[in-house]
Enzyme design. Structure first.
Site, PDB file in Angstrom:
ATOM      1  N   ASP A 175     -46.288  23.833   9.073  1.00  0.00           N
ATOM      2  CA  ASP A 175     -47.292  24.773   8.585  1.00  0.00           C
ATOM      3  C   ASP A 175     -47.732  24.409   7.162  1.00  0.00           C
ATOM      4  O   ASP A 175     -46.899  24.092   6.311  1.00  0.00           O
ATOM      5  CB  ASP A 175     -46.657  26.179   8.598  1.00  0.00           C
ATOM      6  CG  ASP A 175     -47.648  27.277   8.330  1.00  0.00           C
ATOM      7  OD1 ASP A 175     -48.614  27.389   9.118  1.00  0.00           O
ATOM      8  OD2 ASP A 175     -47.471  28.020   7.358  1.00  0.00           O
TER       9      ASP A 175
ATOM     10  N   GLU B 271     -33.625   9.363  11.597  1.00  0.00           N
ATOM     11  CA  GLU B 271     -32.190   9.180  11.876  1.00  0.00           C
ATOM     12  C   GLU B 271     -31.868   9.423  13.355  1.00  0.00           C
ATOM     13  O   GLU B 271     -30.816   9.036  13.831  1.00  0.00           O
ATOM     14  CB  GLU B 271     -31.354  10.208  11.089  1.00  0.00           C
ATOM     15  CG  GLU B 271     -31.147   9.904   9.631  1.00  0.00           C
ATOM     16  CD  GLU B 271     -30.534  11.108   8.915  1.00  0.00           C
ATOM     17  OE1 GLU B 271     -29.945  12.000   9.594  1.00  0.00           O
ATOM     18  OE2 GLU B 271     -30.671  11.178   7.690  1.00  0.00           O
TER      19      GLU B 271
HETATM   20  C1  NOJ Z   1     -51.282  28.445   9.087  1.00  0.00           C
HETATM   21  C2  NOJ Z   1     -50.969  29.146  10.375  1.00  0.00           C
HETATM   22  O1  NOJ Z   1     -51.506  28.412  11.434  1.00  0.00           O
HETATM   23  C3  NOJ Z   1     -51.570  30.533  10.256  1.00  0.00           C
HETATM   24  O2  NOJ Z   1     -51.529  31.215  11.479  1.00  0.00           O
HETATM   25  C4  NOJ Z   1     -50.833  31.263   9.172  1.00  0.00           C
HETATM   26  O3  NOJ Z   1     -51.437  32.524   8.948  1.00  0.00           O
HETATM   27  C5  NOJ Z   1     -50.821  30.486   7.869  1.00  0.00           C
HETATM   28  N1  NOJ Z   1     -50.578  29.077   8.038  1.00  0.00           N
HETATM   29  C6  NOJ Z   1     -49.754  31.011   6.933  1.00  0.00           C
HETATM   30  O4  NOJ Z   1     -48.487  30.631   7.404  1.00  0.00           O
END
Ligand code: NOJ
Ligand code: CA
Length: 397
Positions: A186, A217
């Site tokens: 993310d 690894e």
């Molecule tokens: C990207 C994720 O895909 C989204 O759904 C989320 O709200 C934000 N990052 C924050 O984690």
């Protein structure tokens, strides 16, 4: 040497709450995914990326993680995750989880642990700044302010602290040891922030390199796929490093292109890709309007054209659940909206049958005329086109 699985596979992005509900409580779950492995195998996908499955207060639907090493009770148990990994692997399908390193939930035990104060980004005074979801990016708690790039219930983690690095190294290993084939990371382009909440791209690259060493690894090596939300293709390429950072960096210029521009963006991407780097392509995900609505005005001929492009490019195509049906964005009534950024219309349940196949789902189903059962039995459907395109790939790679 044979190419790694992720260079041969089509990956299917699975939003667990809205995929398949095994116990009729209206929320999709991991057992529901196991129940549908027949379908996914029939479709021909070789990997599943699951949106976050961990315990979470759901201020941001799983992206506010309260425990990285467990499963949200609504979705199942750790044993269910193990069973899913094993059952998918038996069918030649790999499991990729979502790793959320930038922030935890404010309900994660780390956040209230006084000995871990240095794991977050605190200030003694109020600071200026706007969060991605609107509103301030600094929130007061017990006389001090903490930084959050997103929701106030998502305090950013302090990546300048080595204990945080160690904790996440253990999280990676925890899931790799259980047989998870990799992570979608993310906000992988700017999850590292300094004490003022400013992005530190240099250190972001450094952390990605350290995770790549861990992934390498393992046998077979695990895969790192980044949510690199950058709009400049040259900048995107930096996340491949010298072949020592991400294996694949999601391409948002491609995702946000018009149907007419897709080919040109793909060509520009190929021209800029570093030697040996592997592209990844998606038209939709759980954060954006579904592509048939956004790019194709709901016109099925255009939907077919977009899918032909997606599934014929060199690289790894990612289908977001429902793409294979040509599913459109659902107009969710205001009183059913659950997401802070109102992204619900692309997160509605998969229609398995004309009547939906759900008992009171957590989000409304929308139009069920496109559903798995009907499309599966219609050789001329979008679903069968997608299946044929996937099968055709496997004869070429
Ligand atoms: C990207 C994720 O895909 C989204 O759904 C989320 O709200 C934000 N990052 C924050 O984690
Ligand atoms: Ca359920």
């Amino acid at each position: 040497m044979a190419s790694p699985w992720w260079q041969r596979a089509v990956v299917y992005q699975l939003y667990p709450r809205s995929f398949s509900d095994s116990n009729g409580d209206g929320v999709g779950d991991l057992r529901g995914v196991v129940d549908r492995l027949d379908y996914l195998e029939w479709l021909g996908v070789g990997g599943l990326w699951l949106n976050p499955i961990h315990p979470s207060p759901n201020a941001d639907w799983g992206y506010d993680v309260a425990d990285y090493c467990d499963v949200h009770p609504e979705l199942g148990t750790l044993a269910d995750a193990d069973r899913l990994i094993a059952a998918a692997n038996r069918r030649g399908i790999e499991i990729v989880l979502d790793l959320v390193p930038g922030h935890t939930s404010d309900e994660h035990p780390w956040f209230s642990d006084a000995s871990k104060r240095g794991w977050y980004i605190w200030s003694d005074e109020a600071r200026e700044g706007t969060s991605v979801f609107g509103g301030p990016s600094w929130t007061e708690r017990d006389g001090a302010w903490y930084f959050h790039a997103f929701h106030a219930k998502q305090p950013n983690v302090n990546w300048l602290n080595d204990e945080v690095r160690d904790a996440f190294d253990r999280i990676l290993r925890f899931w790799f040891d259980r047989g998870v084939a990799g992570f979608r990371i993310d906000v992988s382009h700017d999850f590292v922030r300094d004490g003022e909440g400013h992005v530190r791209r240099d250190l972001t690259h450094d952390v990605l390199r350290s995770w790549r060493r861990i992934a390498d690894e393992y046998d077979p090596p695990r895969v790192l796929i980044g949510e690199t939300w950058v709009h400049d293709l040259a900048e995107l390429m930096t996340f491949y490093g010298q072949g020592d950072e991400l294996h694949m960096a999601f391409n948002f210029p491609f995702l946000f292109a018009s149907l007419e521009e897709l080919g040109a963006v793909a060509a520009r991407t190929e021209a800029l890709l570093p030697e040996g780097a592997w592209p990844i392509w998606a038209l939709s995900n759980h954060d954006v309007v579904r592509f048939p609505t956004r790019m194709c005005d709901g016109d099925e001929a255009k939907v077919r054209r977009a899918l032909r492009i997606l599934l014929s490019l060199r690289g790894t195509p990612v289908l977001y659940q429902g793409d294979e049906l040509g599913l459109e964005q659902v107009a969710v009534p205001p009183d059913r909206i659950r997401d802070v950024a109102e992204r619900d219309g692309c997160r509605t349940p998969i229609p398995w049958t004309r009547s939906g196949g759900w008992r009171e789902p957590w989000l409304p189903l929308g139009d069920t005329s496109r559903n798995v059962e009907d499309e599966r039995s219609d050789p001329a459907s979008v679903l069968n086109l997608v299946r044929e395109l996937i099968a055709a790939r496997s004869t070429h790679v």
